[in-house]
Write a protein that holds these residues in place. Structure first.
Motif, PDB file in Angstrom:
ATOM      1  N   ILE A  67       1.212  -1.086  -0.401  1.00 26.48           N
ATOM      2  CA  ILE A  67      -0.388   0.403  -0.292  1.00 26.48           C
ATOM      3  C   ILE A  67       0.659   0.963   0.061  1.00 26.48           C
ATOM      4  CG2 ILE A  67      -2.045   1.237   1.390  1.00 26.48           C
ATOM      5  CD1 ILE A  67      -2.277  -0.591   2.328  1.00 26.48           C
ATOM      6  N   THR A  68       0.392   1.942  -1.148  1.00 24.66           N
ATOM      7  CA  THR A  68       1.151   3.100  -1.067  1.00 24.66           C
ATOM      8  C   THR A  68       0.193   4.737  -1.086  1.00 24.66           C
ATOM      9  OG1 THR A  68       1.612   3.549  -3.855  1.00 24.66           O
ATOM     10  CG2 THR A  68       3.068   2.216  -2.310  1.00 24.66           C
ATOM     11  N   ARG A  69       0.425   5.881  -0.862  1.00 25.53           N
ATOM     12  CA  ARG A  69      -0.351   6.812  -1.220  1.00 25.53           C
ATOM     13  C   ARG A  69      -1.080   6.959  -1.784  1.00 25.53           C
ATOM     14  NH1 ARG A  69       3.585  11.672   0.356  1.00 25.53           N
ATOM     15  NH2 ARG A  69       4.993  10.425  -0.988  1.00 25.53           N
ATOM     16  N   GLN A  70      -1.257   6.346  -3.015  1.00 26.75           N
ATOM     17  CA  GLN A  70      -1.900   6.781  -4.273  1.00 26.75           C
ATOM     18  C   GLN A  70      -1.892   5.292  -4.904  1.00 26.75           C
ATOM     19  OE1 GLN A  70      -0.174   8.596  -7.162  1.00 26.75           O
ATOM     20  NE2 GLN A  70       0.167  10.670  -5.670  1.00 26.75           N
ATOM     21  N   ARG A  71      -1.789   3.907  -4.399  1.00 28.49           N
ATOM     22  CA  ARG A  71      -1.541   2.763  -5.059  1.00 28.49           C
ATOM     23  C   ARG A  71      -1.887   1.295  -3.625  1.00 28.49           C
ATOM     24  NH1 ARG A  71      -0.765   2.586 -10.748  1.00 28.49           N
ATOM     25  NH2 ARG A  71       0.590   4.308 -11.575  1.00 28.49           N
ATOM     26  N   VAL A  72      -2.412   0.812  -4.340  1.00 33.63           N
ATOM     27  CA  VAL A  72      -2.558  -0.760  -3.954  1.00 33.63           C
ATOM     28  C   VAL A  72      -2.079  -2.160  -4.165  1.00 33.63           C
ATOM     29  CG1 VAL A  72      -4.350  -2.112  -2.497  1.00 33.63           C
ATOM     30  CG2 VAL A  72      -4.591   0.566  -2.234  1.00 33.63           C
ATOM     31  N   LEU A  73      -1.437  -2.442  -4.271  1.00 28.74           N
ATOM     32  CA  LEU A  73      -0.430  -3.030  -5.172  1.00 28.74           C
ATOM     33  C   LEU A  73      -0.182  -4.662  -4.789  1.00 28.74           C
ATOM     34  CD1 LEU A  73       2.101  -1.474  -6.266  1.00 28.74           C
ATOM     35  CD2 LEU A  73       0.678  -1.505  -7.438  1.00 28.74           C
ATOM     36  N   GLY A  74      -0.373  -6.173  -5.323  1.00 28.74           N
ATOM     37  CA  GLY A  74      -0.724  -7.660  -4.805  1.00 28.74           C
ATOM     38  C   GLY A  74      -2.026  -8.145  -4.025  1.00 28.74           C
ATOM     39  N   LEU A  75      -3.546  -7.241  -4.446  1.00 32.72           N
ATOM     40  CA  LEU A  75      -4.408  -8.229  -4.085  1.00 32.72           C
ATOM     41  C   LEU A  75      -4.488  -9.121  -5.596  1.00 32.72           C
ATOM     42  CD1 LEU A  75      -6.752  -4.774  -4.362  1.00 32.72           C
ATOM     43  CD2 LEU A  75      -6.277  -5.243  -2.739  1.00 32.72           C
ATOM     44  N   THR A  76      -4.656  -9.012  -6.351  1.00 38.21           N
ATOM     45  CA  THR A  76      -4.641 -10.277  -7.151  1.00 38.21           C
ATOM     46  C   THR A  76      -3.708 -11.606  -6.438  1.00 38.21           C
ATOM     47  OG1 THR A  76      -4.641  -8.683  -9.482  1.00 38.21           O
ATOM     48  CG2 THR A  76      -4.236 -11.374  -9.747  1.00 38.21           C
ATOM     49  N   THR A  77      -2.160 -11.471  -6.344  1.00 42.02           N
ATOM     50  CA  THR A  77      -1.439 -12.329  -5.525  1.00 42.02           C
ATOM     51  C   THR A  77      -2.078 -12.589  -4.619  1.00 42.02           C
ATOM     52  OG1 THR A  77       0.207 -11.261  -6.254  1.00 42.02           O
ATOM     53  CG2 THR A  77       0.782 -13.030  -4.484  1.00 42.02           C
ATOM     54  N   ALA A  78      -2.857 -12.304  -3.324  1.00 44.59           N
ATOM     55  CA  ALA A  78      -2.947 -12.384  -2.026  1.00 44.59           C
ATOM     56  C   ALA A  78      -4.594 -13.320  -2.919  1.00 44.59           C
ATOM     57  CB  ALA A  78      -3.800 -11.228  -1.413  1.00 44.59           C
ATOM     58  N   ALA A  79      -5.854 -12.488  -3.717  1.00 47.42           N
ATOM     59  CA  ALA A  79      -6.557 -12.967  -4.070  1.00 47.42           C
ATOM     60  C   ALA A  79      -6.763 -14.345  -4.881  1.00 47.42           C
ATOM     61  CB  ALA A  79      -7.339 -12.279  -4.627  1.00 47.42           C
TER      62      ALA A  79
END
Length: 211
Positions: free
Chosen positions: A75-87
């Protein structure tokens, strides 16, 4: 000067371990249920005493994988990354549960759906790769001014930036990690090559963050 590139792909071994682990727990749950049935069958008078719940361990897997998946999210101030990997980790655990519980048809169909989502859909829907430019440098004020002027001159938009500072051998080293949007005619290789010519910049790395 050290210029390098780093990729962060989702690990196939991690997915396999999650699936196998979930299957093992599901098999244990099945064994517990079979033991309970065997006891009740052999000793009918104990039917009100023997208690079992086929969903108890499975529920712990579902919730536990949620914590594992949370560790893959950036999680950064403008992006959320890694949701696909978590799912995908959570889904692979579901496949493992299906195999362990003996629901092979559901597990096979689920696996096929997961592979379709991760491969075929990815080819149909193109999602641009997110690249972070990591720059380590000395002499903070003048180097930051040089980098900002370079970005402005080449119409490079800064979407996000993080800042760190370290002390090595009595000298301060600064590190900025930029999430940038490049113009169409400019490549990351060009940016790295041109910025690396500046003497205050000690290291540049292109970090590719995959979802």
């Amino acid at each position: 000067m050290n210029v390098s590139k780093k990729n962060r792909p989702a690990g196939m071994r991690t997915h396999m371990l999650v699936c196998i682990g979930a299957a093992i727990i599901a098999l244990i749950q099945q064994s517990i249920a079979e033991e309970a049935f065997a006891i009740v069958k052999a000793y009918p008078d104990f039917s009100n005493i023997v208690k079992y719940d086929q969903a108890r361990l499975i529920a712990q897997v579902v919730s536990g994988i949620g914590f594992l998946g949370a560790g893959t999210i950036i999680i950064t101030r403008q992006r959320v990354l890694g949701l696909t990997t978590a799912a995908s980790l959570w889904a692979s655990a579901a496949v493992g549960i299906g195999v362990g519980m003996g629901y092979y048809k559901v597990a096979v169909l689920g696996f096929a759906a997961i592979m379709f989502s991760l491969s075929i859909v990815k080819k149909i829907i193109k999602v641009p790769k997110i690249n972070n430019l990591e720059i380590q440098y000395v002499h903070r004020k003048e180097t930051k001014e040089y980098i900002n002027n370079y970005f402005e001159k080449h119409n490079i938009e800064i979407e996000d930036v993080t800042f760190e500072v370290q002390i090595r051998g009595g000298e301060k080293y600064y590190k900025n990690t930029f999430t940038i949007d490049l113009p169409r005619l400019l490549s990351y290789a060009d940016v790295i090559e041109e910025l690396s010519m500046y003497s205050n910049i000690r290291e540049i790395r292109l970090v590719s963050v995959t979802d």
